[in-house]
Structure formats: C-alpha cells, structure tokens
Design a protein around this motif. Structure first.
Motif, short mmCIF file in Angstrom:
data_model
loop_
_atom_site.label_atom_id
_atom_site.label_comp_id
_atom_site.label_asym_id
_atom_site.label_seq_id
_atom_site.Cartn_x
_atom_site.Cartn_y
_atom_site.Cartn_z
N ALA A 26 8.78 -14.34 -4.46
CA ALA A 26 8.15 -13.10 -3.98
C ALA A 26 9.13 -12.45 -3.01
CB ALA A 26 6.82 -13.39 -3.29
N ASP A 27 9.08 -11.13 -2.93
CA ASP A 27 10.05 -10.43 -2.08
C ASP A 27 9.57 -10.26 -0.64
OD1 ASP A 27 12.15 -9.71 -4.06
OD2 ASP A 27 10.49 -8.64 -5.01
N ALA A 28 8.28 -10.10 -0.45
CA ALA A 28 7.79 -9.81 0.90
C ALA A 28 6.29 -10.02 0.99
CB ALA A 28 8.14 -8.37 1.28
N MET A 29 5.82 -10.10 2.23
CA MET A 29 4.38 -10.08 2.52
C MET A 29 4.19 -9.39 3.86
SD MET A 29 3.40 -13.82 3.98
CE MET A 29 4.59 -14.95 4.73
N VAL A 30 3.03 -8.78 4.04
CA VAL A 30 2.71 -8.13 5.32
C VAL A 30 1.47 -8.81 5.89
CG1 VAL A 30 3.79 -5.93 4.77
CG2 VAL A 30 1.41 -6.31 4.08
N ALA A 31 1.35 -10.13 5.67
CA ALA A 31 0.10 -10.86 5.91
C ALA A 31 0.28 -12.14 6.70
CB ALA A 31 -0.55 -11.17 4.56
N TYR A 47 0.19 -11.79 -1.18
CA TYR A 47 -0.86 -11.60 -0.18
C TYR A 47 -2.01 -12.57 -0.43
CZ TYR A 47 -3.69 -9.11 -3.69
OH TYR A 47 -4.43 -8.79 -4.80
N VAL A 48 -2.78 -12.80 0.63
CA VAL A 48 -3.99 -13.60 0.50
C VAL A 48 -5.18 -12.65 0.31
CG1 VAL A 48 -3.24 -15.65 1.74
CG2 VAL A 48 -4.10 -13.69 3.03
N ASP A 92 -12.18 1.67 -5.02
CA ASP A 92 -11.12 0.80 -5.55
C ASP A 92 -10.02 0.65 -4.49
OD1 ASP A 92 -9.64 -0.43 -8.00
OD2 ASP A 92 -8.22 0.98 -7.11
N PRO A 93 -9.49 -0.57 -4.27
CA PRO A 93 -8.48 -0.77 -3.23
C PRO A 93 -7.28 0.17 -3.34
CG PRO A 93 -9.28 -2.89 -3.98
CD PRO A 93 -9.90 -1.85 -4.88
N GLU A 94 -6.79 0.42 -4.56
CA GLU A 94 -5.66 1.33 -4.72
C GLU A 94 -6.04 2.75 -4.33
OE1 GLU A 94 -3.66 1.19 -8.44
OE2 GLU A 94 -3.34 -0.98 -8.39
N ALA A 95 -7.24 3.17 -4.69
CA ALA A 95 -7.70 4.51 -4.35
C ALA A 95 -7.91 4.66 -2.85
CB ALA A 95 -8.99 4.83 -5.10
N ALA A 96 -8.46 3.62 -2.22
CA ALA A 96 -8.67 3.65 -0.77
C ALA A 96 -7.34 3.72 -0.03
CB ALA A 96 -9.45 2.41 -0.33
N THR A 142 -1.68 -4.58 2.04
CA THR A 142 -0.75 -4.72 0.92
C THR A 142 -0.86 -3.54 -0.04
OG1 THR A 142 -0.97 -7.13 1.13
CG2 THR A 142 0.10 -6.29 -0.86
N ASN A 143 -2.08 -3.05 -0.24
CA ASN A 143 -2.24 -1.88 -1.11
C ASN A 143 -1.66 -0.61 -0.49
OD1 ASN A 143 -3.88 -2.04 -3.81
ND2 ASN A 143 -4.80 -3.57 -2.47
N VAL A 144 -1.73 -0.49 0.82
CA VAL A 144 -1.12 0.67 1.48
C VAL A 144 0.40 0.63 1.32
CG1 VAL A 144 -0.61 1.67 3.75
CG2 VAL A 144 -2.97 1.16 3.11
N VAL A 145 1.00 -0.53 1.56
CA VAL A 145 2.45 -0.67 1.39
C VAL A 145 2.84 -0.44 -0.06
CG1 VAL A 145 4.38 -2.29 1.52
CG2 VAL A 145 2.73 -2.19 3.38
N LYS A 146 2.05 -0.96 -0.98
CA LYS A 146 2.30 -0.74 -2.41
C LYS A 146 2.31 0.75 -2.73
CE LYS A 146 0.15 -1.72 -6.96
NZ LYS A 146 -0.22 -0.35 -7.37
#
Length: 288
Positions: free
Chosen positions: A79-84, A35-36, A264-268, A45-49
């Motif tokens: 890399a396997d994928a991107m959503v960006a 991701y960029v 934090d992005p992961e928490a959001a 990307t964090n949501v997909v993660k």
C-alpha cells in the motif's frame, strides 16, 4: 499492389493504436490507500481519494483492512499510504513493530481521543463508578466494543483490570457498536461503549466520556499520515498533498454525519471537497 499497400498501411495504423492504448494504460497514475473501517477513516480516506482523483488525476484503489494489515501494507510497500494512524496510544504497538519501515508525515488531525463513552443521562461519571456491582448491573454486565485487536479494545481490557470491573468486553464492529448505542439511547437505557472522537455519534446523541483517573486510555491523540518509503521519489505530487493534508475534527464530523445519514461515502467526500475549496487549495500548494 495498391490493395496490398492499403492493407499494410491499415495494419500498421491499427498496430499503432494498440501500442498507444497500451502506453496510455502504463502512464496512468495509480495509488493505493489503506484504511480501517472506522467511520472517521472512511471519511478521511474518501476525501483524500477525491482530491487525488479530481485534482491530480490519479486512479485510487482503496484497501479496507484491519489495523495490523494496514500498517504491514504501508511498511512493505503493498500500500502506498494511509491517513489513519492513531497515535501515540491506539496504534503504538504497530508503530513500534514497523518503525523504520515507513515514513511518518505527522498529524493530519489534532484533538482525537479514546475512552469509555456513555449517554449523558447515565449517572456514572467515572470508570471507577462501574466497579459498583449495582452500577455494573445497569449496563447488563457488558461494555460494547468494536473489532478485537483495536487499540481502544486493548486499552479497555487494561481498564477492566486496573479498575477491578466485573464487566465483559464484547467484541463487535464499529458499525455494530454504533447501532447498539443508538438503540439503547432511543430507549433511554444505560450502555457503555468503546468510543473515540471524532465520531458522528457525538453529533447525533448527548454523550460523555467517563473520567479516567488512572489515565489508562492516555492523553489526547492525533491522527497521522503514514506513507511507504520511496513515495516522495515515485509520486512527488501525491506525496506533497499527503504531507499537507490537515483538517479539523469538525471537518471530519461533517463528512461522517453525511455518511451516517445515508449519503454514499464518495458523494459525501466530494460534497465536502467542493464546499471547502480554500482548505483543499492549501493542501495542493506547491504541487506540480
């Protein structure tokens, strides 16, 4: 003899535990998402993660890179994928350069846009207005940009030439651009920045796109999901999720605003996933 037998059994038992541990590590499902470092792509990307980890048991490695290496990585399989993938305009050159080396799963978000953005209190309404030297002076002779090489930067360079603007495009970063915009907004100063939606700045400030009568910045964009070739065979469950991942600009904005306000992005991302079970379940429909 009994002592020797006991010792041998102990060694065999310990060896079997080591083998089991090694086997478990090899069986761990792993996936790499590129991701960029744009606010929008940090959110998506964090949501997909989060979904990959919590719902499908993957160990996710996030690879933050510039746009070029992001496309290169998915195309060469590092890399396997991107959503960006911002298309058809922003990432057009990368799409054409690597076409045939990746799989395009289509749009995961509709209604994206890029252009020149100013606060609504600025009297200019069109890019043409910036050709007036008096108006250009109000902006300090500058347009605040992001990372060099980004699609919106190339489009802005083209706009400067097409509209004959006596303005300098300043290389910066997504975060630095937003900081400069917020500072000028708080002081009610004129400022022009390279902008795009979805972005949290539109929820925090009253902003507008300058009209683009020549269409230099193109039509409305969409953000696509791109995966490496062979992912469907190697990771069918992850592929299915990525293929069905789809959300709205408002969904993305909710995560972006939470991150911008200090979460934090992961928490959001986790908070959004937990609060939107129906949407997440739709992404997982048919996943085995």
């Amino acid at each position: 003899m009994k002592k020797s037998l006991t010792l041998m059994l102990s060694v065999v038992f310990l060896f079997s535990l080591v083998l089991a541990g090694c086997s478990g590590g090899e069986d761990k499902k792993q996936i790499k998402l590129a991701y960029v470092a744009w606010d929008s792509e940090i959110a998506s990307t964090n949501v997909v993660k989060t979904v990959l980890e919590e719902k499908l048991g993957y160990e996710v490695e996030m690879l933050q890179v510039d746009a070029g290496p992001m496309w290169q990585g998915v195309s060469d399989g590092s890399a396997d994928a991107m959503v960006a993938a911002w298309l058809p305009g922003t990432h057009q050159s990368y799409y054409e350069r690597f076409e045939g080396q990746f799989e395009d799963l289509g749009a995961n978000l509709e209604g994206a846009a890029i252009g020149l953005v100013v606060p609504t209190y600025v009297e200019a309404n069109s890019i043409e207005d910036l050709a007036d030297p008096a108006v250009a002076e109000l902006f300090g002779g500058e347009i605040i940009g992001i990372e060099p090489g980004a699609g919106v930067m190339t489009a802005t360079e083209n706009a400067i030439e097409a509209y004959g603007l006596d303005l300098t495009l300043v290389n910066s970063s997504s975060a630095a651009m937003a900081q400069e915009l917020q500072k000028a907004y708080d002081e009610q100063r004129a400022i022009a920045v390279t902008g795009w939606t979805p972005h949290w700045k539109f929820a925090k400030m009253d902003l507008k796109y300058l009209e683009d009568p020549q269409g230099v910045f193109g039509e409305a964009e969409h953000i696509n999901t791109i995966v490496r070739q062979g992912l469907a065979e190697d990771m069918p469950d992850a592929y299915k999720l990525l293929d069905q991942f789809n959300w709205s600009p408002d969904d993305m904005a909710a995560v972006m605003v939470a991150i911008q306000e200090g979460t934090d992005p992961e928490a959001a991302a986790k908070a959004w996933v937990d609060a939107n079970e129906d949407k997440v379940n739709a992404w997982l429909e048919g996943v085995e």
